[in-house]
Write a protein that holds these residues in place. Structure first.
Motif, PDB file in Angstrom:
ATOM      1  N   ASN A  37     -48.607 -62.415   8.778  1.00 58.36           N
ATOM      2  CA  ASN A  37     -49.573 -63.222   8.034  1.00 58.36           C
ATOM      3  C   ASN A  37     -49.098 -63.179   6.590  1.00 58.36           C
ATOM      4  O   ASN A  37     -49.293 -62.191   5.888  1.00 58.36           O
ATOM      5  CB  ASN A  37     -50.984 -62.634   8.172  1.00 58.36           C
ATOM      6  N   ALA A  40     -46.884 -56.779   9.439  1.00 52.08           N
ATOM      7  CA  ALA A  40     -47.814 -57.446   8.522  1.00 52.08           C
ATOM      8  C   ALA A  40     -48.556 -56.424   7.677  1.00 52.08           C
ATOM      9  O   ALA A  40     -49.768 -56.526   7.489  1.00 52.08           O
ATOM     10  CB  ALA A  40     -48.809 -58.287   9.331  1.00 52.08           C
ATOM     11  N   GLY A  41     -47.842 -55.422   7.182  1.00 49.69           N
ATOM     12  CA  GLY A  41     -48.523 -54.362   6.435  1.00 49.69           C
ATOM     13  C   GLY A  41     -49.658 -53.820   7.273  1.00 49.69           C
ATOM     14  O   GLY A  41     -50.732 -53.509   6.758  1.00 49.69           O
ATOM     15  N   THR A  46     -51.911 -51.449   9.350  1.00 44.83           N
ATOM     16  CA  THR A  46     -52.262 -50.035   9.405  1.00 44.83           C
ATOM     17  C   THR A  46     -52.420 -49.588  10.853  1.00 44.83           C
ATOM     18  O   THR A  46     -53.016 -50.307  11.661  1.00 44.83           O
ATOM     19  CB  THR A  46     -53.599 -49.832   8.660  1.00 44.83           C
ATOM     20  N   ARG A  57     -56.749 -50.421  17.273  1.00 42.80           N
ATOM     21  CA  ARG A  57     -55.582 -51.255  17.584  1.00 42.80           C
ATOM     22  C   ARG A  57     -54.723 -50.599  18.654  1.00 42.80           C
ATOM     23  O   ARG A  57     -54.106 -51.292  19.461  1.00 42.80           O
ATOM     24  CB  ARG A  57     -54.777 -51.532  16.307  1.00 42.80           C
ATOM     25  N   THR A 108     -58.386 -53.449   7.540  1.00 46.76           N
ATOM     26  CA  THR A 108     -59.047 -52.164   7.342  1.00 46.76           C
ATOM     27  C   THR A 108     -60.032 -52.230   6.159  1.00 46.76           C
ATOM     28  O   THR A 108     -61.032 -51.517   6.168  1.00 46.76           O
ATOM     29  CB  THR A 108     -58.009 -51.047   7.130  1.00 46.76           C
ATOM     30  N   ASP A 124     -55.519 -53.595   0.298  1.00 44.54           N
ATOM     31  CA  ASP A 124     -54.510 -52.540   0.206  1.00 44.54           C
ATOM     32  C   ASP A 124     -53.909 -52.429  -1.204  1.00 44.54           C
ATOM     33  O   ASP A 124     -53.813 -53.420  -1.934  1.00 44.54           O
ATOM     34  CB  ASP A 124     -53.374 -52.804   1.192  1.00 44.54           C
TER      35      ASP A 124
HETATM   36  N1  ARG Z   1     -53.349 -52.790   6.068  1.00 40.88           N
HETATM   37  C1  ARG Z   1     -54.458 -53.622   6.379  1.00 40.88           C
HETATM   38  C2  ARG Z   1     -54.711 -53.642   7.864  1.00 40.88           C
HETATM   39  O1  ARG Z   1     -53.873 -53.292   8.625  1.00 40.88           O
HETATM   40  C3  ARG Z   1     -54.301 -55.043   5.858  1.00 40.88           C
HETATM   41  C4  ARG Z   1     -53.100 -55.764   6.330  1.00 40.88           C
HETATM   42  C5  ARG Z   1     -53.107 -57.238   5.975  1.00 40.88           C
HETATM   43  N2  ARG Z   1     -51.828 -57.798   6.145  1.00 40.88           N
HETATM   44  C6  ARG Z   1     -51.516 -59.115   6.047  1.00 40.88           C
HETATM   45  N3  ARG Z   1     -50.286 -59.475   6.215  1.00 40.88           N
HETATM   46  N4  ARG Z   1     -52.429 -59.981   5.775  1.00 40.88           N
HETATM   47  O2  ARG Z   1     -55.748 -54.021   8.326  1.00 40.88           O
END
Ligand code: ARG
Length: 277
Positions: A62, A119-120, A122, A127, A170, A207
Motif C-alpha cells: 500500500n 507494507a511496513g 507489524t 494477523r 495498528t 507509525d
Molecule cells: N505498521 C502498521 C501496521 O502494520 C501500519 C502499516 C501501514 N502500511 C502501509 N503501507 N500503509 O498496521
C-alpha cells in the motif's frame, strides 16, 4: 485478399485469447487444488509448484506510507520496502512485480491476488492467524501527530477525541482501546494528516517514520509525540514480510535472502538511502 487477411487476424486473435484463457484456467485450478491441500501445499519451487513456479514473486503493498512505500515520480511504488523486496527477489532469482492496493486488503489477498505483502506491516497475533511472517526487518512504534497549538500531550488527553488513522493498521487498533475516542479511518495516511491540518480530526496515530516524514513536510503546522514515551506508553512494533500460511519453503528462501542482504551491507545502504536521508 483483404478478407482473408482479416479472417487470419481473427483466427490469430482467437488463438491468442484462447491461450490466455487456458493459462488462466490452469492457474486457477492449481490454486484451488492448493487451497484444498492447505498447509501441506508448501511452495515447492524445485518441482515447479507453488507461488514461485512462474519465476515471479507477486508482491502486494500500500504505497501510502513514506518512507517505506510511496508512489514515485514515475507513478510506480517506490521506497525502502520496494527496494528491499527487489533485492530479496534478486537473491531468490525471481522477478518481482508489485501490486498497489489498500492496506486493509493485503492480508486477505495473500495466496490469491498476491504471493506476499511488504507494507511496513507489524507482526501481530491476529494477523498470525491468517498469514506467516518472515524474520522482522525493522523496529517501529506508533507516533501521535497533533496540530502545533494542540493541548494534547498524553494518552489520557486522547480520550473522547476524533483520531485519524489508516484503516486496519495498528494505529487504528490502538484507537479502539482509547476511551470514548472515535477512529476516523483513511486509506491514505496523507489524507488523515491533511484532515488534521484542516481541523477535522484532533490527532493522527501513525507509525514513527511516516510521522516523521509528515512532521518534516508540515513543520510549522504540526507536532509529534513519540508513542513510546511514558506519556503514551505504546508498545514497540516489528515489521516483517507477510507470507502464505504454512509455506515453509518460501519462508526459508525469503529469510535466507533477507539474512544475506543484512550480512552484505545492502540492508544498511537502503536504510541510509530511504530512511535516514
Ligand atoms: N505498521 C502498521 C501496521 O502494520 C501500519 C502499516 C501501514 N502500511 C502501509 N503501507 N500503509 O498496521
Amino acid at each position: 485478399m483483404k478478407k482473408a487477411a482479416i479472417a487470419l487476424l481473427f483466427t490469430l486473435t482467437l488463438a491468442i485469447a484462447g491461450c490466455g484463457n487456458k493459462a488462466e484456467d490452469a492457474d486457477s485450478s492449481k490454486k484451488s487444488a492448493d487451497d484444498k491441500t492447505g498447509s501441506e501445499s508448501a511452495a515447492n519451487t524445485e518441482n515447479g509448484e507453488g507461488p514461485l513456479a512462474d519465476g515471479v514473486l507477486n508482491v502486494g503493498t500500500n504505497a501510502e506510507f513514506p518512507p517505506f512505500e510511496f508512489v514515485g515520480d514515475d507513478g510506480e511504488p517506490d521506497g525502502f520496502d520496494m527496494a528491499l523486496i527487489k533485492a530479496i527477489g534478486e537473491k531468490m532469482g525471481v522477478e518481482v512485480t508489485v501490486e498497489n492496493m489498500e492496506f486493509d486488503s493485503l492480508v486477505a489477498s495473500i495466496g490469491s491476488k498476491i504471493d506476499v505483502a511488504i507494507a511496513g506491516m507489524t507482526i501481530t497475533d491476529e494477523r498470525k492467524n491468517m498469514v506467516d511472517f518472515s524474520d522482522e526487518y525493522y523496529e517501529a512504534v506508533q507516533y501521535v501527530i497533533v496540530p502545533a497549538d494542540s493541548e494534547i500531550a498524553s494518552a489520557a488527553d486522547l480520550e473522547g477525541k476524533n483520531i485519524g488513522v489508516q484503516l486496519g493498521t495498528t494505529g487504528d487498533f490502538i484507537v479502539e482501546d482509547i476511551k470514548d475516542a472515535t477512529a476516523a479511518q483513511y486509506n491514505k495516511a496523507v489524507d488523515a494528516v491533511n484532515d488534521l491540518r484542516n481541523g477535522r480530526v484532533d490527532a493522527v496515530i501513525i507509525d514513527k517514520n511516516p510521522a516523521q516524514v509528515f512532521g518534516e513536510q508540515f513543520k510549522d503546522e504540526i507536532k509529534l509525540f513519540d508513542g513510546e514515551s511514558a506519556e503514551f506508553g505504546f508498545e514497540k512494533e516489528y515489521y516483517a514480510i507477510a507470507l502464505p500460511k504454512g509455506d515453509e519453503e518460501l519462508a526459508k528462501s525469503v529469510n535466507d535472502a533477507l539474512a544475506e542482504i543484512k550480512a552484505d551491507g545492502t540492508f544498511d545502504e537502503l536504510v541510509k538511502q530511504y530512511i535516514e536521508n
